[in-house]
Motif scaffolding. Structure first.
Motif, PDB file in Angstrom:
ATOM      1  N   ASP A 179      -9.347  -9.033  -7.959  1.00 48.89           N
ATOM      2  CA  ASP A 179      -8.751  -8.568  -9.093  1.00 48.89           C
ATOM      3  C   ASP A 179      -9.608 -10.102 -10.674  1.00 48.89           C
ATOM      4  O   ASP A 179      -8.570  -9.634 -11.483  1.00 48.89           O
ATOM      5  CB  ASP A 179      -7.810  -7.818  -9.773  1.00 48.89           C
ATOM      6  N   GLY A 204      -3.936  -7.568   5.831  1.00 46.63           N
ATOM      7  CA  GLY A 204      -2.736  -6.276   6.580  1.00 46.63           C
ATOM      8  C   GLY A 204      -1.483  -6.381   5.354  1.00 46.63           C
ATOM      9  O   GLY A 204      -1.627  -6.557   4.188  1.00 46.63           O
ATOM     10  N   LEU A 205      -0.392  -5.738   5.471  1.00 47.51           N
ATOM     11  CA  LEU A 205       0.247  -5.594   4.990  1.00 47.51           C
ATOM     12  C   LEU A 205       1.647  -6.649   5.787  1.00 47.51           C
ATOM     13  O   LEU A 205       1.921  -7.215   6.222  1.00 47.51           O
ATOM     14  CB  LEU A 205       1.102  -4.091   4.528  1.00 47.51           C
ATOM     15  N   PRO A 206       2.870  -7.325   4.197  1.00 43.70           N
ATOM     16  CA  PRO A 206       3.970  -8.086   4.817  1.00 43.70           C
ATOM     17  C   PRO A 206       4.637  -7.387   5.083  1.00 43.70           C
ATOM     18  O   PRO A 206       4.826  -5.631   5.734  1.00 43.70           O
ATOM     19  CB  PRO A 206       4.619  -8.457   3.362  1.00 43.70           C
ATOM     20  N   ALA A 209       7.081  -4.435   4.720  1.00 46.36           N
ATOM     21  CA  ALA A 209       6.370  -2.747   4.467  1.00 46.36           C
ATOM     22  C   ALA A 209       6.749  -1.970   5.550  1.00 46.36           C
ATOM     23  O   ALA A 209       6.881  -0.641   5.731  1.00 46.36           O
ATOM     24  CB  ALA A 209       4.880  -2.914   4.182  1.00 46.36           C
ATOM     25  N   ILE A 235      -5.934  -1.248  -1.894  1.00 45.99           N
ATOM     26  CA  ILE A 235      -5.312  -1.953  -2.948  1.00 45.99           C
ATOM     27  C   ILE A 235      -6.169  -2.614  -3.263  1.00 45.99           C
ATOM     28  O   ILE A 235      -6.351  -2.917  -4.647  1.00 45.99           O
ATOM     29  CB  ILE A 235      -4.233  -2.947  -2.132  1.00 45.99           C
ATOM     30  N   ARG A 239      -6.767  -2.098  -7.304  1.00 44.63           N
ATOM     31  CA  ARG A 239      -7.267  -3.422  -8.055  1.00 44.63           C
ATOM     32  C   ARG A 239      -8.479  -4.169  -8.808  1.00 44.63           C
ATOM     33  O   ARG A 239      -8.119  -3.978  -9.316  1.00 44.63           O
ATOM     34  CB  ARG A 239      -6.425  -4.897  -7.969  1.00 44.63           C
ATOM     35  N   LEU A 242      -8.924  -1.238 -11.396  1.00 47.83           N
ATOM     36  CA  LEU A 242      -8.224  -0.941 -12.619  1.00 47.83           C
ATOM     37  C   LEU A 242      -8.240  -2.684 -13.749  1.00 47.83           C
ATOM     38  O   LEU A 242      -7.764  -2.390 -14.409  1.00 47.83           O
ATOM     39  CB  LEU A 242      -6.486  -1.781 -12.458  1.00 47.83           C
ATOM     40  N   LYS A 279       0.950   2.339 -19.586  1.00 52.15           N
ATOM     41  CA  LYS A 279       0.549   1.098 -20.113  1.00 52.15           C
ATOM     42  C   LYS A 279      -0.820   0.800 -20.760  1.00 52.15           C
ATOM     43  O   LYS A 279      -0.841  -0.042 -21.538  1.00 52.15           O
ATOM     44  CB  LYS A 279       0.854   0.278 -19.109  1.00 52.15           C
TER      45      LYS A 279
ATOM     46  N   LEU B 205       6.272  -0.038  -1.842  1.00 49.29           N
ATOM     47  CA  LEU B 205       6.133  -1.033  -0.718  1.00 49.29           C
ATOM     48  C   LEU B 205       6.522  -2.028  -1.768  1.00 49.29           C
ATOM     49  O   LEU B 205       6.848  -2.155  -2.819  1.00 49.29           O
ATOM     50  CB  LEU B 205       4.435  -1.224  -0.649  1.00 49.29           C
ATOM     51  N   PRO B 206       6.728  -3.467  -0.841  1.00 49.15           N
ATOM     52  CA  PRO B 206       7.048  -4.420  -1.310  1.00 49.15           C
ATOM     53  C   PRO B 206       6.102  -5.286  -2.676  1.00 49.15           C
ATOM     54  O   PRO B 206       4.574  -4.802  -1.918  1.00 49.15           O
ATOM     55  CB  PRO B 206       7.245  -5.738  -0.357  1.00 49.15           C
ATOM     56  N   GLU B 208       4.730  -7.588  -2.780  1.00 48.93           N
ATOM     57  CA  GLU B 208       4.353  -8.827  -1.900  1.00 48.93           C
ATOM     58  C   GLU B 208       2.393  -7.572  -1.809  1.00 48.93           C
ATOM     59  O   GLU B 208       1.878  -8.433  -1.155  1.00 48.93           O
ATOM     60  CB  GLU B 208       4.593  -9.999  -1.053  1.00 48.93           C
ATOM     61  N   ALA B 209       3.334  -6.926  -1.652  1.00 46.00           N
ATOM     62  CA  ALA B 209       1.720  -5.905  -0.592  1.00 46.00           C
ATOM     63  C   ALA B 209       0.481  -5.718  -1.555  1.00 46.00           C
ATOM     64  O   ALA B 209      -0.354  -5.449  -1.405  1.00 46.00           O
ATOM     65  CB  ALA B 209       2.307  -4.804  -0.564  1.00 46.00           C
ATOM     66  N   PHE B 210       1.440  -6.003  -2.909  1.00 48.94           N
ATOM     67  CA  PHE B 210       0.011  -5.514  -4.067  1.00 48.94           C
ATOM     68  C   PHE B 210      -0.545  -7.077  -5.013  1.00 48.94           C
ATOM     69  O   PHE B 210      -1.041  -6.945  -5.612  1.00 48.94           O
ATOM     70  CB  PHE B 210       0.849  -5.134  -5.211  1.00 48.94           C
ATOM     71  N   GLY B 211       0.190  -8.348  -4.090  1.00 46.35           N
ATOM     72  CA  GLY B 211      -0.663  -9.564  -4.920  1.00 46.35           C
ATOM     73  C   GLY B 211       0.758 -10.100  -5.422  1.00 46.35           C
ATOM     74  O   GLY B 211       0.063 -11.207  -6.290  1.00 46.35           O
ATOM     75  N   VAL B 215       1.278  -9.152 -10.491  1.00 39.67           N
ATOM     76  CA  VAL B 215       0.298  -8.156 -10.829  1.00 39.67           C
ATOM     77  C   VAL B 215       0.220  -6.941 -10.217  1.00 39.67           C
ATOM     78  O   VAL B 215       0.308  -5.818 -10.790  1.00 39.67           O
ATOM     79  CB  VAL B 215      -0.068  -8.499  -8.525  1.00 39.67           C
ATOM     80  N   GLN B 217       3.014  -5.408 -11.894  1.00 34.96           N
ATOM     81  CA  GLN B 217       3.170  -4.930 -13.274  1.00 34.96           C
ATOM     82  C   GLN B 217       2.314  -4.998 -14.435  1.00 34.96           C
ATOM     83  O   GLN B 217       2.200  -4.259 -14.904  1.00 34.96           O
ATOM     84  CB  GLN B 217       4.392  -5.615 -13.562  1.00 34.96           C
ATOM     85  N   ARG B 218       1.395  -5.908 -13.870  1.00 35.86           N
ATOM     86  CA  ARG B 218      -0.001  -5.381 -14.717  1.00 35.86           C
ATOM     87  C   ARG B 218      -0.428  -4.151 -15.115  1.00 35.86           C
ATOM     88  O   ARG B 218      -1.226  -3.280 -16.311  1.00 35.86           O
ATOM     89  CB  ARG B 218      -0.823  -6.350 -14.343  1.00 35.86           C
ATOM     90  N   LEU B 223       0.489   1.449  -8.794  1.00 34.01           N
ATOM     91  CA  LEU B 223       0.250   0.551  -8.031  1.00 34.01           C
ATOM     92  C   LEU B 223       1.037   1.487  -6.984  1.00 34.01           C
ATOM     93  O   LEU B 223       1.092   1.939  -5.593  1.00 34.01           O
ATOM     94  CB  LEU B 223       0.057  -0.816  -7.654  1.00 34.01           C
TER      95      LEU B 223
END
Lengths: 383, 383
Positions: A179, A204-206, A209, A235, A239, A242, A279, B205-206, B208-211, B215, B217-218, B223
């Protein structure tokens, strides 16, 4: 021998030059050659680079299936695959220093093109009946290059290589996800040149997770590969949605790995969450939300591979895509080999996907042939 | 007015006593009452507890729909729902100090039971035609109690409350996830008492999984709610599977929120990754992997709600479950209200799920009636 094309659009190679480049590295991704002459080890995931594991046992063994095109051709023959669209495997060129990106993408892409040309120059009795060539490729992009124009130039250059049918990309983009507005010149170039983007997970994911690294490692690669990879893809494309990428570039065409990760299943929930997000401007908020909805994007911009290992997932993928004509067979070769592979083994990871297609669409022979190859021939213009 | 039961098995309440308890707290989860008399704010997610946001705008507004059972009954009537199985909303009692867990679970569960009894004591013209009572409940468990026997005792006690039909639980368990062997007494008690477990996400998820949090909250809650919640559920149940919970407790019955998160779509991939995991004994490794496979568990131990907002997801859910007889209608009320709600509004978040059921099973009226209510009546023994 099939008298119709069976096309594998999800099949990877680590080219010999790429592996040599990884051999010169000491941090992820890298290749480690054991002193005892055993198979090289490929360490591409941070989670595999565990200092408490001896280097000779880290990551996964790299055998000839990773780089030898003859092994790929034998695999294809054994599984009835008449054509493959090969792509560099993850993590592609994401990790390169800025000054190395351009030279390596050109080298890799030229190597892929030459491999296709060499293979296709020979008459293969098992594929000649289809009238479609044996090999095509998706190119790799120099995403760490210092300027987006270098990426755009490579996209343009790839159009002149006769066996290139698109590009493969991970979810990191220029380093900040898909994004990132700085990717707009790349999306513009892909749309304008009608270059298909094959979007594929790697990061992957951290571990958090999954409950932390101890939990993740307890179950080997199952959690990161079975759940982390598909979520990463979901994800990334969410993104993009979005942030309005598909609003700004309505002609973008993306092929999503692993049947979209989980996008087909979650599309309805994504749609609902967007419609209920306070939002977004459309709902009385101040932030611009996406204009086009997820179903429209699925039916217009997105293609899905059929690498989902079961009818439940495949049914969702077909329904979300709006038609079986947007689904394309793949294998994920050379990953998920039988654990005790013999030379003539049929891979369950391949037959599971064959069976899912047959089980889901079996009463419609044309639809089965479409997913197995006809759709790829049409969408990728194979000839 | 339906002449057959329409049962909502996914519908939450924050009981008045629970909200008062949250009002006394200053950290997540908590309720903040603005000084200006505006609606209270409910802050249940860490990501909503952002110090840079004024307290009066954090989290979400709590109106009477969260705690007033009359508002729930009006919602039911408006949407043709004849029976609801109410459950405490997330994060339940997960956060309580060890000494508070038992007393609060007893208080909450007794309140839920009393609410059901009071409502059911009145004749309701809109539900009497079905012969099924109006309200039932899933109880909450004292998971932070100092000893598992306290949890087990509450499971046993709930069997004596006439409107209780199971328990609701998050994915944290005793704090270390649902593959924690210390949960075995709880699984044993649930299986032995034939108590259904409604497994529901909360932690997501944490970021960080979403960036990263910027990101996340944007895009508001999209997400975390659209992707984080479903993955949390999928990870939790996959960890249960991998650790052998379903091998040790083959009689366990679990109802998964949001049609299993993404489990139906990913079941095939999970199955393939387990079959290809070198670490597991069955594949020549040293770690015990699961004995039963994911399809067997889906068809034996797992029920799915039909809260998936689209036909694509619902088709996968039905196919993975092995039968539409394991799917149960739900609404997720009071969440996802229309953003400009009027008193007589029909909620799109509800009608979307109605339409998906009708679209997927419409040619089989009995199947539609089963998913909408008949399955819940049978599985939860409503009468």
């Amino acid at each position: 021998m099939a008298d119709f094309p069976i096309v594998d659009i999800h099949t990877h190679v680590y080219t010999p030059a790429y592996l040599d480049m990884l051999r010169a590295r000491k941090k992820v991704p890298y290749v480690h050659d054991p002193a005892n002459g055993a198979d090289s080890r490929l360490i591409i995931l941070s989670s595999d680079d565990d200092a408490s594991t001896p280097a000779d046992q880290r990551g996964r063994p790299v055998d000839s299936s990773y780089s030898d095109i003859e092994v790929k051709l034998a695999f294809m023959k054994r599984h009835g695959i008449t054509t493959s669209v090969i792509s560099l495997a993850n993590p592609w060129l994401d990790f390169l220093d800025v000054d190395d990106a351009q030279i390596w993408s050109e080298r890799i892409n030229n190597d892929l093109e030459e491999t296709c040309a060499q293979v296709n120059s020979k008459t293969r009795t098992d594929t000649v009946a289809t009238g479609i060539k044996t090999l095509y490729a998706f190119g790799a992009l120099p995403l760490s290059a210092p300027d987006a124009s270098i990426i755009v130039n490579e996209i343009t250059r790839l159009k002149m290589l006769p066996h290139m049918r698109g590009v493969i990309m991970g979810t990191s983009g220029l380093g900040n996800g898909l994004d990132d507005q700085k990717l707009d010149p790349v999306w513009a170039a892909l749309a304008q040149t009608q270059t298909l983007l094959f979007l594929h997970p790697h990061y992957g994911l951290p571990d958090e997770a999954f409950g932390g690294s101890e939990v993740t490692q307890r179950y080997g690669h199952v959690l990161p590969l079975a759940l982390g990879f598909p979520l990463e893809t979901t994800i990334a494309v969410t993104r993009m949605l979005l942030s309005g990428v598909f609003d700004r570039f309505p002609d973008l065409k993306i092929l999503l790995a692993h049947s979209g990760g989980t996008l087909p299943f979650l599309a309805g929930r994504i749609d609902s969450c967007i419609a209920h997000e306070r939002k977004f401007v459309a709902n009385g908020g101040s932030a611009q939300g996406p204009v086009r909805d997820v179903w429209s994007v699925l039916n217009t911009n997105i293609y899905l591979d059929a690498v989902v290992y079961g009818e439940a997932g495949l049914r969702a993928a077909i329904h979300a895509a709006g038609s079986h004509e947007r689904l394309l067979f793949g294998t994920d070769n050379p990953f998920f080999p039988p654990l005790s592979e013999k030379e003539d083994d049929i891979w369950p990871s391949v037959t599971t996907n064959y069976k899912a297609i047959e089980g889901t669409l079996g009463e419609d022979k044309e639809a089965v042939r479409g997913v197995l190859g006809g759709n790829a021939v049409r969408i990728l213009n194979l000839n």
